[in-house]
Motif scaffolding. Sequence first.
Motif, PDB file in Angstrom:
ATOM      1  N   LEU A  13      44.882  54.023  48.745  1.00 18.01           N
ATOM      2  CA  LEU A  13      45.028  52.995  46.943  1.00 18.01           C
ATOM      3  C   LEU A  13      44.467  53.830  45.620  1.00 18.01           C
ATOM      4  N   LEU A  14      43.637  54.077  46.066  1.00 19.73           N
ATOM      5  CA  LEU A  14      42.899  54.933  44.604  1.00 19.73           C
ATOM      6  C   LEU A  14      43.723  56.153  44.519  1.00 19.73           C
ATOM      7  N   GLN A  15      44.588  56.976  45.014  1.00 23.38           N
ATOM      8  CA  GLN A  15      45.436  58.076  44.834  1.00 23.38           C
ATOM      9  C   GLN A  15      46.841  57.398  44.387  1.00 23.38           C
ATOM     10  N   GLN A  16      47.350  56.516  44.784  1.00 25.37           N
ATOM     11  CA  GLN A  16      48.480  56.392  44.135  1.00 25.37           C
ATOM     12  C   GLN A  16      48.200  55.366  42.530  1.00 25.37           C
ATOM     13  N   LEU A  17      47.060  54.717  42.674  1.00 25.06           N
ATOM     14  CA  LEU A  17      46.423  54.909  41.120  1.00 25.06           C
ATOM     15  C   LEU A  17      46.223  55.609  40.112  1.00 25.06           C
ATOM     16  N   HIS A  18      45.679  56.906  40.997  1.00 22.06           N
ATOM     17  CA  HIS A  18      45.598  57.859  39.913  1.00 22.06           C
ATOM     18  C   HIS A  18      47.043  58.578  39.722  1.00 22.06           C
ATOM     19  N   ASN A  19      48.182  58.374  40.779  1.00 25.95           N
ATOM     20  CA  ASN A  19      49.191  59.342  40.129  1.00 25.95           C
ATOM     21  C   ASN A  19      50.000  58.286  39.165  1.00 25.95           C
ATOM     22  N   ALA A  20      49.890  56.900  39.908  1.00 24.34           N
ATOM     23  CA  ALA A  20      50.648  55.829  38.587  1.00 24.34           C
ATOM     24  C   ALA A  20      49.979  55.649  37.245  1.00 24.34           C
ATOM     25  N   TYR A  21      48.888  56.150  37.035  1.00 31.24           N
ATOM     26  CA  TYR A  21      47.606  55.665  35.838  1.00 31.24           C
ATOM     27  C   TYR A  21      47.345  57.286  35.711  1.00 31.24           C
ATOM     28  N   PRO A  22      47.011  58.697  35.490  1.00 27.78           N
ATOM     29  CA  PRO A  22      46.659  59.600  35.648  1.00 27.78           C
ATOM     30  C   PRO A  22      45.732  59.342  34.052  1.00 27.78           C
ATOM     31  N   GLY A  23      45.893  58.343  32.905  1.00 28.03           N
ATOM     32  CA  GLY A  23      45.058  58.435  32.339  1.00 28.03           C
ATOM     33  C   GLY A  23      44.007  57.571  32.082  1.00 28.03           C
ATOM     34  N   TYR A  24      43.759  56.724  33.309  1.00 27.93           N
ATOM     35  CA  TYR A  24      42.821  56.149  33.771  1.00 27.93           C
ATOM     36  C   TYR A  24      42.413  56.642  35.170  1.00 27.93           C
ATOM     37  N   ASN A  25      40.769  56.256  34.557  1.00 28.83           N
ATOM     38  CA  ASN A  25      39.438  57.284  35.078  1.00 28.83           C
ATOM     39  C   ASN A  25      39.189  56.941  36.270  1.00 28.83           C
ATOM     40  N   MET A  26      38.763  56.904  37.803  1.00 26.33           N
ATOM     41  CA  MET A  26      38.358  56.174  38.798  1.00 26.33           C
ATOM     42  C   MET A  26      36.808  54.910  38.506  1.00 26.33           C
ATOM     43  N   GLY A  27      36.700  55.466  37.381  1.00 26.46           N
ATOM     44  CA  GLY A  27      35.900  54.262  37.291  1.00 26.46           C
ATOM     45  C   GLY A  27      35.976  53.190  36.238  1.00 26.46           C
ATOM     46  N   LYS A  28      37.152  53.263  35.525  1.00 23.57           N
ATOM     47  CA  LYS A  28      38.415  52.120  35.085  1.00 23.57           C
ATOM     48  C   LYS A  28      38.544  51.545  35.980  1.00 23.57           C
ATOM     49  N   HIS A  29      39.310  52.063  36.547  1.00 23.66           N
ATOM     50  CA  HIS A  29      39.752  51.585  38.021  1.00 23.66           C
ATOM     51  C   HIS A  29      39.260  50.039  38.437  1.00 23.66           C
ATOM     52  N   LEU A  30      37.689  50.933  39.095  1.00 21.30           N
ATOM     53  CA  LEU A  30      37.196  50.146  39.848  1.00 21.30           C
ATOM     54  C   LEU A  30      35.895  49.147  39.496  1.00 21.30           C
ATOM     55  N   SER A  31      36.180  49.492  37.802  1.00 22.34           N
ATOM     56  CA  SER A  31      35.099  48.553  37.260  1.00 22.34           C
ATOM     57  C   SER A  31      36.035  47.214  36.748  1.00 22.34           C
ATOM     58  N   THR A  32      37.223  47.460  36.209  1.00 21.49           N
ATOM     59  CA  THR A  32      38.316  46.958  35.871  1.00 21.49           C
ATOM     60  C   THR A  32      38.477  45.532  37.155  1.00 21.49           C
ATOM     61  N   ALA A  33      39.065  46.763  38.817  1.00 15.34           N
ATOM     62  CA  ALA A  33      38.893  46.183  39.959  1.00 15.34           C
ATOM     63  C   ALA A  33      37.864  44.927  40.562  1.00 15.34           C
ATOM     64  N   LEU A  34      36.930  45.172  39.879  1.00 16.46           N
ATOM     65  CA  LEU A  34      35.531  44.538  40.652  1.00 16.46           C
ATOM     66  C   LEU A  34      34.849  43.832  39.320  1.00 16.46           C
ATOM     67  N   GLU A  47      36.347  43.498  50.710  1.00 13.32           N
ATOM     68  CA  GLU A  47      36.721  42.636  49.994  1.00 13.32           C
ATOM     69  C   GLU A  47      37.040  43.666  48.723  1.00 13.32           C
ATOM     70  N   LEU A  48      36.886  45.309  48.645  1.00 14.36           N
ATOM     71  CA  LEU A  48      36.911  46.362  47.785  1.00 14.36           C
ATOM     72  C   LEU A  48      38.213  46.558  48.476  1.00 14.36           C
ATOM     73  N   LEU A  49      39.392  46.855  48.802  1.00 16.43           N
ATOM     74  CA  LEU A  49      40.806  46.379  48.774  1.00 16.43           C
ATOM     75  C   LEU A  49      41.054  46.096  48.760  1.00 16.43           C
ATOM     76  N   PHE A  50      40.943  44.694  48.957  1.00 14.84           N
ATOM     77  CA  PHE A  50      41.760  43.192  48.478  1.00 14.84           C
ATOM     78  C   PHE A  50      41.490  43.238  47.199  1.00 14.84           C
ATOM     79  N   ALA A  51      40.379  43.384  46.235  1.00 18.65           N
ATOM     80  CA  ALA A  51      40.498  43.613  44.968  1.00 18.65           C
ATOM     81  C   ALA A  51      41.333  44.525  44.376  1.00 18.65           C
ATOM     82  N   LEU A  52      40.632  46.330  44.970  1.00 18.12           N
ATOM     83  CA  LEU A  52      42.231  47.026  44.363  1.00 18.12           C
ATOM     84  C   LEU A  52      43.332  46.650  44.452  1.00 18.12           C
ATOM     85  N   GLU A  53      43.444  46.028  45.659  1.00 18.72           N
ATOM     86  CA  GLU A  53      45.431  45.529  45.531  1.00 18.72           C
ATOM     87  C   GLU A  53      45.822  44.512  44.728  1.00 18.72           C
ATOM     88  N   LYS A  54      44.978  43.208  44.494  1.00 18.59           N
ATOM     89  CA  LYS A  54      44.799  42.768  43.189  1.00 18.59           C
ATOM     90  C   LYS A  54      44.748  43.281  42.366  1.00 18.59           C
TER      91      LYS A  54
END
Length: 94
Positions: A13-34, A47-54
């Motif tokens: 899922l993190l790879q999908q997010l990286h491909n779809a939103y290359p301007g966002y770093n992993m920290g931004k994805h994780l911080s926002t999701a959590l 729980e982490l998977l659920f948060a990232l999917e949401k």
Amino acid sequence: MKKPNYYNQIIHLLQQLHNAYPGYNMGKHLSTALDEYGDIWGVTDKELLFALEKYKTQLEMDIPHTDDKELDQIIKEGMDLENILKEEDNGEDY
């Protein structure tokens, strides 16, 4: 029955997010999701998977407003909101 491998699903899922939103770093994805979790020390992989999917669903539903004219119109209407509401109360079309 095979137990779900949430860890691998998270990586995928993190790879999908990286491909779809290359301007966002992993920290931004994780911080926002959590952001609703507060202390994430005890968050399970499930729980982490659920948060990232949401989070991914919310990103996909978000409509970017890239047209400056559209943004200017939204701001202009927001500044004139009182008059717009008065017109609606009087039965006038906007």
